[in-house]
Write an enzyme that holds these catalytic residues in place. Structure first.
Site, PDB file in Angstrom:
ATOM      1  N   ARG A  56     -24.813  20.515 -22.537  1.00 36.00           N
ATOM      2  CA  ARG A  56     -24.212  19.207 -22.670  1.00 36.00           C
ATOM      3  C   ARG A  56     -23.635  18.792 -21.581  1.00 36.00           C
ATOM      4  O   ARG A  56     -23.375  19.561 -20.407  1.00 36.00           O
ATOM      5  CB  ARG A  56     -23.070  19.443 -23.763  1.00 36.00           C
ATOM      6  N   ASP A 231     -18.753  10.106 -18.913  1.00 36.49           N
ATOM      7  CA  ASP A 231     -20.075   9.850 -19.357  1.00 36.49           C
ATOM      8  C   ASP A 231     -20.853   8.694 -18.724  1.00 36.49           C
ATOM      9  O   ASP A 231     -22.222   8.665 -18.830  1.00 36.49           O
ATOM     10  CB  ASP A 231     -20.182  10.174 -20.800  1.00 36.49           C
ATOM     11  N   ASN A 241     -15.633   8.560 -21.634  1.00 39.30           N
ATOM     12  CA  ASN A 241     -15.522   9.975 -21.869  1.00 39.30           C
ATOM     13  C   ASN A 241     -15.069  10.610 -23.030  1.00 39.30           C
ATOM     14  O   ASN A 241     -15.053   9.803 -24.046  1.00 39.30           O
ATOM     15  CB  ASN A 241     -14.482  10.597 -20.726  1.00 39.30           C
ATOM     16  N   LYS A 242     -15.002  11.823 -23.380  1.00 39.42           N
ATOM     17  CA  LYS A 242     -15.004  12.458 -24.638  1.00 39.42           C
ATOM     18  C   LYS A 242     -13.577  11.725 -25.245  1.00 39.42           C
ATOM     19  O   LYS A 242     -12.661  11.203 -24.792  1.00 39.42           O
ATOM     20  CB  LYS A 242     -14.578  13.937 -24.427  1.00 39.42           C
TER      21      LYS A 242
END
Ligand code: MRU
Length: 341
Positions: A56, A231, A241-242
């Protein structure tokens, strides 16, 4: 490299590598309590690893998929079918598409040898980019900075060095004494499991906090700067992003705390005009409803599980890449070639 010990033996490994036509990886689903190296030989196994987060992190997914495509082409598998299967494995990290496109073009240009060379080139290039992100980013980190990070943007997510963690590693290597607040990152706990594990291996002082503690700590003056990975970074500087990154950026902005985002060029999406156009992955609700296979919410209540959020460019203090540290205007000038905003 990621240093770890198994049964008293010390290993230095990237997050994954190619061996005899298969991809071997440190299984990130099992960390930190079990450090297991597994082998993924078929396309199906490799896609399963990506979907279930055995591998990941945006750059690692991109490079892993590049190898997966080139190995499949070596075995004589169909280009379009394999390309599409890999492309659809996770939707948000654009490194996946960027790296797959590069291998696809190489194959169309020079066949499977060219495709394989390109996959190895991407792997080496991203590792070197992450090393440079560390060198560049370390310049803006004060010696004893208290740093907040979210999710895992370390060597596990990039093969080596990391993006957000790379400047912290370099700072430590150069004699600094950085301290890291590790936000646990519900629901899959990439912070509490993976970032904490990496920092421990590197001897970097850190403490894990629940995701919702970051505002409290920032307000108390316990955070000098926030640094995360990305990302997908759009053509206007917005980024995905997360999930949970956006609220950290908002709070940091409100309190005047610098918010940095670190990523290699494979994370830039020139075709995506702004953050509203980024496809956001929705993962299985069971990741929220259950904790390690035990149900924690009432049967009958359902969960909603977006895996990423979008942080607008206005909230970003600087972008850290392999080429340097840039304001938004400089970033756009450097990569997007548009008139400065
Ligand atoms: O769902 P994940 O664990 O793949 O999400 C990873 C992140 O959000 C990282 O911050 C991002 O990919 C950058 S990794 C260098």
């Amino acid at each position: 490299m990621i240093r770890f010990s198994v049964a008293d033996e010390i290993f230095d490994r990237p997050s994954f590598w190619v061996k005899e036509g298969k991809i071997e990886l440190i299984d990130q689903r099992r960390l930190p309590l079990e450090v297991e190296i597994i082998s993924a030989g078929t396309l199906e196994e490799q896609i399963h690893c990506i979907k279930t987060l055995g591998i990941r992190g945006a750059p690692a997914i991109g490079s892993f998929a590049a190898f997966s495509l080139s190995l499949a082409l070596d075995r004589g598998e169909d280009l379009e079918k394999t390309y599409n299967a890999l492309l659809n494995s996770r939707p948000t990290a654009v490194d996946l598409r960027n790296c797959l496109d590069e291998v696809k073009l190489a194959f169309m240009d020079g066949g499977k040898d060219q495709a394989s060379k390109t996959a190895f080139n991407i792997y080496g290039r991203i590792m070197e980019a992450c090393r440079m992100i560390g060198e560049n980013g370390a310049q803006i980190i004060p010696d004893s900075a208290k740093i907040l990070t979210h999710c895992n943007a370390g060597a596990l997510a990039t093969m080596d060095w990391g993006t957000a963690l790379s400047p912290i590693r370099v700072k430590k290597r150069d004699g600094g004494n950085p301290f890291v607040w590790v936000s646990e990152t519900r629901p899959l706990l990439q912070g509490a499991r993976l970032t904490a594990w990496e920092l421990l291996q590197e001897g970097i002082d850190h403490r894990i906090i629940v995701d919702s503690a970051s505002g409290y700590l920032m307000r108390k003056g316990e955070v000098d700067l926030v640094i995360t990975g990305a990302d997908r970074v759009c053509a206007n500087g917005d980024l995905a992003n997360k999930i949970g990154t956006y609220e950290k950026a908002v709070i940091a902005h409100d309190l005047g705390i610098p918010f940095y985002v670190a990523f290699p060029k494979t994370t830039i999406d020139l075709k995506c005009p702004d953050g509203d156009q980024i496809p956001i992955e929705e993962r299985d609700p069971s990741e929220i409803e259950e904790l390690r296979d035990s149900r924690i919410s009432p049967h009958g209540s359902t969960a909603f599980n977006p895996a990423f959020d979008v942080t607008p460019a206005e909230l970003v203090t600087s972008y850290i890449t392999e080429d340097g540290v840039f304001s938004r205007t400089e970033f756009l000038k450097m990569y997007i070639k548009k008139a400065p905003l």
